[in-house]
Every structure is written in C-alpha cells, then in structure tokens.
Design a protein around this motif. Sequence first.
Motif, short mmCIF file in Angstrom:
data_model
loop_
_atom_site.label_atom_id
_atom_site.label_comp_id
_atom_site.label_asym_id
_atom_site.label_seq_id
_atom_site.Cartn_x
_atom_site.Cartn_y
_atom_site.Cartn_z
N ASN A 11 1.67 14.42 -4.54
CA ASN A 11 2.32 14.22 -3.25
C ASN A 11 2.59 12.72 -3.01
OD1 ASN A 11 3.62 15.24 -1.07
ND2 ASN A 11 1.90 16.53 -0.44
N ALA A 12 3.25 12.14 -3.96
CA ALA A 12 3.51 10.70 -3.95
C ALA A 12 4.37 10.29 -2.76
CB ALA A 12 4.23 10.32 -5.25
N SER A 13 4.16 9.05 -2.31
CA SER A 13 4.93 8.57 -1.16
C SER A 13 5.03 7.05 -1.21
CB SER A 13 4.25 8.99 0.14
OG SER A 13 2.99 8.36 0.24
N ALA A 14 5.92 6.52 -0.39
CA ALA A 14 6.02 5.07 -0.26
C ALA A 14 6.29 4.72 1.19
CB ALA A 14 7.15 4.54 -1.14
N CYS A 15 5.89 3.50 1.55
CA CYS A 15 6.03 3.08 2.93
C CYS A 15 6.42 1.61 2.97
CB CYS A 15 4.69 3.35 3.62
SG CYS A 15 3.97 2.08 4.57
N LEU A 16 7.09 1.22 4.03
CA LEU A 16 7.44 -0.19 4.20
C LEU A 16 6.80 -0.69 5.50
CD1 LEU A 16 9.12 -2.73 3.43
CD2 LEU A 16 10.97 -1.77 4.81
N ALA A 17 6.09 -1.80 5.39
CA ALA A 17 5.49 -2.40 6.57
C ALA A 17 6.03 -3.83 6.71
CB ALA A 17 3.98 -2.43 6.44
N ILE A 18 6.47 -4.15 7.92
CA ILE A 18 6.98 -5.50 8.17
C ILE A 18 6.21 -6.10 9.34
CG2 ILE A 18 9.00 -6.90 8.78
CD1 ILE A 18 10.76 -4.76 7.52
N ASP A 19 5.57 -7.22 9.10
CA ASP A 19 4.83 -7.95 10.15
C ASP A 19 3.90 -7.05 10.96
OD1 ASP A 19 6.17 -10.18 9.28
OD2 ASP A 19 7.77 -9.99 10.77
N LYS A 21 3.87 -3.79 11.26
CA LYS A 21 4.39 -2.52 11.78
C LYS A 21 4.87 -1.64 10.62
CE LYS A 21 8.12 -1.03 14.91
NZ LYS A 21 7.62 -0.09 15.83
N ILE A 22 4.51 -0.36 10.68
CA ILE A 22 5.00 0.58 9.67
C ILE A 22 6.42 0.97 10.09
CG2 ILE A 22 4.64 2.84 8.57
CD1 ILE A 22 2.28 0.90 8.09
N VAL A 23 7.41 0.57 9.30
CA VAL A 23 8.79 0.83 9.72
C VAL A 23 9.43 2.00 8.97
CG1 VAL A 23 9.19 -1.54 10.48
CG2 VAL A 23 9.77 -0.89 8.14
N PHE A 24 8.86 2.37 7.84
CA PHE A 24 9.44 3.49 7.07
C PHE A 24 8.33 4.13 6.24
CE2 PHE A 24 11.14 5.49 3.31
CZ PHE A 24 12.27 6.14 3.77
N ALA A 25 8.37 5.44 6.13
CA ALA A 25 7.47 6.12 5.18
C ALA A 25 8.07 7.48 4.84
CB ALA A 25 6.07 6.32 5.79
N ALA A 26 7.99 7.83 3.58
CA ALA A 26 8.50 9.14 3.16
C ALA A 26 7.82 9.57 1.87
CB ALA A 26 10.01 9.11 2.97
N GLU A 361 -0.89 12.16 0.77
CA GLU A 361 0.47 11.65 0.96
C GLU A 361 0.49 10.44 1.92
OE1 GLU A 361 -0.47 14.68 1.59
OE2 GLU A 361 -0.01 15.32 3.63
N SER A 362 -0.47 10.40 2.86
CA SER A 362 -0.44 9.30 3.84
C SER A 362 -1.15 8.04 3.33
CB SER A 362 -1.05 9.76 5.16
OG SER A 362 -2.33 10.31 4.96
N LEU A 363 -1.63 8.06 2.10
CA LEU A 363 -2.30 6.87 1.56
C LEU A 363 -1.35 5.67 1.43
CD1 LEU A 363 -4.63 8.44 -1.13
CD2 LEU A 363 -5.32 7.31 0.98
N SER A 364 -0.05 5.94 1.29
CA SER A 364 0.88 4.79 1.22
C SER A 364 0.88 4.04 2.55
CB SER A 364 2.29 5.26 0.86
OG SER A 364 2.76 6.18 1.82
N ILE A 365 0.70 4.75 3.65
CA ILE A 365 0.61 4.08 4.96
C ILE A 365 -0.75 3.38 5.06
CG2 ILE A 365 0.76 4.35 7.45
CD1 ILE A 365 2.39 6.89 7.03
N GLY A 366 -1.80 4.12 4.63
CA GLY A 366 -3.15 3.54 4.67
C GLY A 366 -3.25 2.25 3.88
N VAL A 367 -2.63 2.24 2.72
CA VAL A 367 -2.74 1.04 1.88
C VAL A 367 -1.94 -0.12 2.48
CG1 VAL A 367 -0.85 1.37 0.20
CG2 VAL A 367 -2.97 0.28 -0.52
N ALA A 368 -0.85 0.19 3.14
CA ALA A 368 -0.08 -0.87 3.80
C ALA A 368 -0.91 -1.48 4.93
CB ALA A 368 1.24 -0.31 4.33
N TYR A 369 -1.57 -0.64 5.71
CA TYR A 369 -2.47 -1.15 6.75
C TYR A 369 -3.56 -2.02 6.13
CZ TYR A 369 -0.92 1.52 10.89
OH TYR A 369 -0.23 2.00 11.97
N MET A 370 -4.12 -1.53 5.02
CA MET A 370 -5.22 -2.25 4.39
C MET A 370 -4.77 -3.61 3.85
SD MET A 370 -7.91 -0.50 1.84
CE MET A 370 -9.32 -1.48 1.35
N LEU A 387 9.44 8.58 10.55
CA LEU A 387 9.46 7.35 9.75
C LEU A 387 10.38 7.45 8.53
CD1 LEU A 387 5.60 6.68 9.77
CD2 LEU A 387 7.33 5.37 11.01
N GLY A 388 11.03 8.60 8.36
CA GLY A 388 11.84 8.80 7.15
C GLY A 388 13.31 8.48 7.38
#
Length: 594
Positions: A11-19, A21-26, A361-370, A387-388
């Motif tokens: 259940n791979a995913s990717a996310c973009l975080a800018i400053d 804030k999570i701005v995209f995830a899918a 699947e939400s680990l991409s968001i978790g790792v961006a936070y981390m 977010l998609g």
Amino acid sequence: MIIIGIYDDHNASACLAIDGKIVFAAQEERFSGRKNEESFPRKTVEYILKEYKLKPEDVDEVAIAGRYHSFIDLMIRKATVFTVRDYIDEMENYWKPRLSGQSFDKDYHISLYKAESRFRHSEDLYEYPESLQKMEGMEQLEEFNRIRTRCIASFIGIPEEKVRYYDHHSCHAHYAYYSNPRQKDETVVFTIDAFGDNRNQVVWKVHGDTFTELAESRECELARVYRTVTLYLGMKPYEHEFKVMGLAPYAKEEYAQHVANELKDLIRVEGMRVVHNDRPADLFQFMKERFKYYRFDNIAAGVQLWLEDISVQLLKNIHKETGLRNYCFAGGVAMNVKLNKVLAEQDFVDDFYVCGSSSDESLSIGVAYMAMRDKDVKVEPLSNLYLGPEVSSEALASVKKNVNGRDNVKVTEGVTNADIARLLASGEVVARVAGRTEFGARALGNRSILADPGKPDVVKQINEMIKKRDFWMPFALSLLDSHEEFYLKNPKGLQAQYMANAFDTKDKDYERIRSGTHPYDRSVRPQVVTREMNPEYYDLINEFSKLTGTGALLNTSLNLHGLPLVSDPYQALYVLENSGLRYLVIENTLFQWD
Ligand SMILES: [Fe+2]
C-alpha cells in the motif's frame, strides 16, 4: 522546507510537505488502478514533481518510512499480486516445512518470480541483482538499502545524502500525534501492527514535542493472528481484515467466546507490552487444527473478541503506569473501528484520537512529520484528508467527449447540490466525483457512492449494482456536525471525521440512518462533516436535509469490487460502465445512464 515523504512497501504512498504543512498525499494504487501496490510509489512522486513544479534542487529531503524492507516482497509485489490461493500455497509449501524444521525451498519466491510474468514488474524503480539475491540477513538488508538510496536519488535527481530513513513505528506515532487537530498537553501514543522495523507494538508518552518511549514489543501477535484468520476464512491478508471485523457482529457472544478461548494462551499482557505466552511456530497450521469444528462467523467474532480483550488489558496497564487519560492510536490494528470503540469507551479514557487510515499507507505522512520535526520545523495538524489530485478539467472534458452522441447517456451541465439532493431524496443512488480525492482507505464524499440512508432496500440495491460486493459488509454514514447529537452516542465528544471509530446509534431517529449502519449491532462508522472540512459536500448533505429532515447520507466507496477507490473521471466512467449505477456527478456535470 520541502520534504517528500515515501512509503515504499505494501500500500505504497507518497506525500509532499511544505514548511510544516502536508499539502499532498496519495497512494500509488490510485494512479496505477491496481489495489495495494507494493513498490516505490513512482507514479505518485512523478505527479507531485510535475503538479508542484519541483526542481530537484528544491527538495530538501526525501524521507523514507521504514529502515529495512525485505527485497523479495517488493520484487514480486506480493501484497499486490498474491491471490488467496498463492498465500495458502505459500503457507503449505514454504512456511509449513520451514517452521516445522524440515528442509524447505529457500528459493521459493525467486522461483515464482522466474516462473510467472505476473510476478515481474517492468516499471520497478529498484534493481534486484543476483548478488543481492544470494546475500542473507543484515548484509542483504543493508545492500538493499544502498540500492534503494541510489535508485531514489537518481530518479529524483538529488544527492544520496538527501535520502533518509526513519523508523516504521515512530512514523506511525508522529502521524497519530501531529495529525490531530485537538492535540492534548500530555498524551499516550501507542501503535500496534503486524510488523515494521522489527517491532509490532510501541508505547510513548508525548509532552509538547517530546516523545518518550515507554515500552516496545516484537511479540505482539494481535495483527498477525487477525491476518492469519483472514486467510483461514478464505480472504486476502493485508487487505480483507475489515471484512472479518464486519462479519463478527453476526455471531452470538457465547460461540465467539469458545473461539476466543482457543486463542487465549498465545500471548499475554505484561506491563505495557504484549508478549508471547504459548505461541506455536506456525499460526496457520495451528488455526487449521483448532478451528476446524467452528463456523466461519463464530471464528470472525472469536478473533475479534480476543483482540478486544488483550487490547483492553494493555490499555488498562498503560493507564495504570502513566496515569494519563488521553490517547492517540495508530498502526494497522487501529483500522479496527470495533476495537477502537471498545477502547474509547473505557472509563479511564477521556480522549481517544484515531488518525485517518492509520495503516501503513499513512506512513508517508508520518515520515514527513517526523522529518520536519527532526529539523525543528513547526508542523500543522491535518484539517482534512482531501489531499489527493483534484478533478482536472481536461479529464472531465474528455469524459464528456467520450459519451457524446451516445443514446443511453444524458449529460446535464450546471447541476447544483440542490439538484443532486433532489435525486437522492427521490431514492436514486448517485456516484459523486468532486474536488480533491481523499487520502486513505475510506471514501469521504469526494469519490463516493451516495444514497438516502433511510431507504430500506438501498443496501440490496447497491450490492446488486456493484457486483460481487460482500453481502454482510455494512455501509458507512456521512453526517452533518449539526446532526451528530441526533444520531450518535458520543458522550466523550470524540472526533469522528475519518470513519476511524465506531459508535452506537440513538434509537429515536435510527430509521433515518439505518442503511448506513451495521444491520446487526446498529453501530455506525461515521464521518462527521463540518463546513470547514468540505464546504461543497457539507452543502450537499444540508440540501438533502432540507428536503428529508435527515442530515446524513449513506456513503460507500466509488470503485468496483477488487479495484481501488477511483481517483480521476476516467476511472469513474469505467465504474459506471461496468456496474448498475445510473447517476454520476463530476463537479457540476451530471451523467445519467438509461
Ligand atoms: Fe505498520
């Protein structure tokens, strides 16, 4: 600060975080159209780079959730490709001899890879040289990480130093804590899953931004046993555990208790850890032996009861040791809304937050936070999960062109929420594609099939429209925040924006929402919608409420059985053309089939 968060296992995913804030995830499956992609999320990353016009030098870090992965699972994309038959064959022909100390075929999976093209994936980003296949243990894991780093860095065009790895459970915990819009001063964050970086249960105390790890275990078999029962019942591991949970309420507790007793000696709670007790080496063979005299529904209810009993004991101990009353829960087991209900109802719990789509699947968001916290960037909680990708006007135009001139499809432009509400109020079932697609496992109104939840035969009607849908699975409910008090029993005022918790329903207005609840125990897995979260969807439910007095809609995911939730208008058109659905609204255009 620009971070790309990646989860590159099942259940791979990717996310973009800018400053901050999570701005995209899918999830990758939304782009590939194939469920549960187990790979580097190549198409999702390409989308991010293109849509946000990112040049390689703009990217500060590519943060990867999970320090180590078994290369073999990714190479064959086991979670994506394996059928129930493949899993059972693997149990009988690989695991059984291996776990019983017999000689076994070390190259079982490599032989599959060589023998059948469905296990080979030309679009893979990673390389799997023979030399890697010949290695073992840590040497192999570390070599695979060197390959991962090299392939990712060259794909994005960044130096290898910008690719960093983070611990699996810590990523779950950061997502659970930082996504919460109502963060408390002192909170327990705990995670339970099948396995990730050599652990499957961890407890932290979080104060401000300081995470203090209190306990960890690699012997917490709750998820593994549940997954093995899923397979034993003929359903797909890593995917259909929620169907076992949906089946559980149909059994009588007395029978469920017999099954739970069969499992009671496997593990035990010791302080804040779940540890082995009398754990057989081969859980699948154990179940075949123990469960052969029990009926399927009682097995489902039994494993659910066992899960709840152990988890309650664990939470009681965590409370006893920490004295804290606020909890955040993440990991695959937190997808079990029935368990979350039981935990949240404990008298020592004041607040119980479950993050949306808490599985891997939400680990991409978790790792961006981390990664952001690692660099002392202040982070923002999630205000919604939309977010998609949004609906592109080209795709909508192309779908219109596709149906243009067909006698059986009527297209109406400029349709309002009031128009859609009238259709729903008259008993029609409508597929809705609007705004940005929701991240995660649950349809939250933007890629949903909607209907009047007070219509008695609507469950049967939708099950017939979407062929092969599991007849016992309940639908879910989207409701206006203003109507929560009429329908839900939620005395602690828990957040319920992501269908991540179950609640009991109130009797008085039950008939209005019946078809959006579990028919046996009358519980509901709600999405409480606020205007801020999704103004357009809120307005649609509000229009429906003006016509019917019901401030809620039945909501189920817009997809065909076995396929991912749709993302773009083309996929939506495919669903309509291959189901009995008649109405599809994409933004303000209504497509109506005869
Ligand atoms: Fe996990």
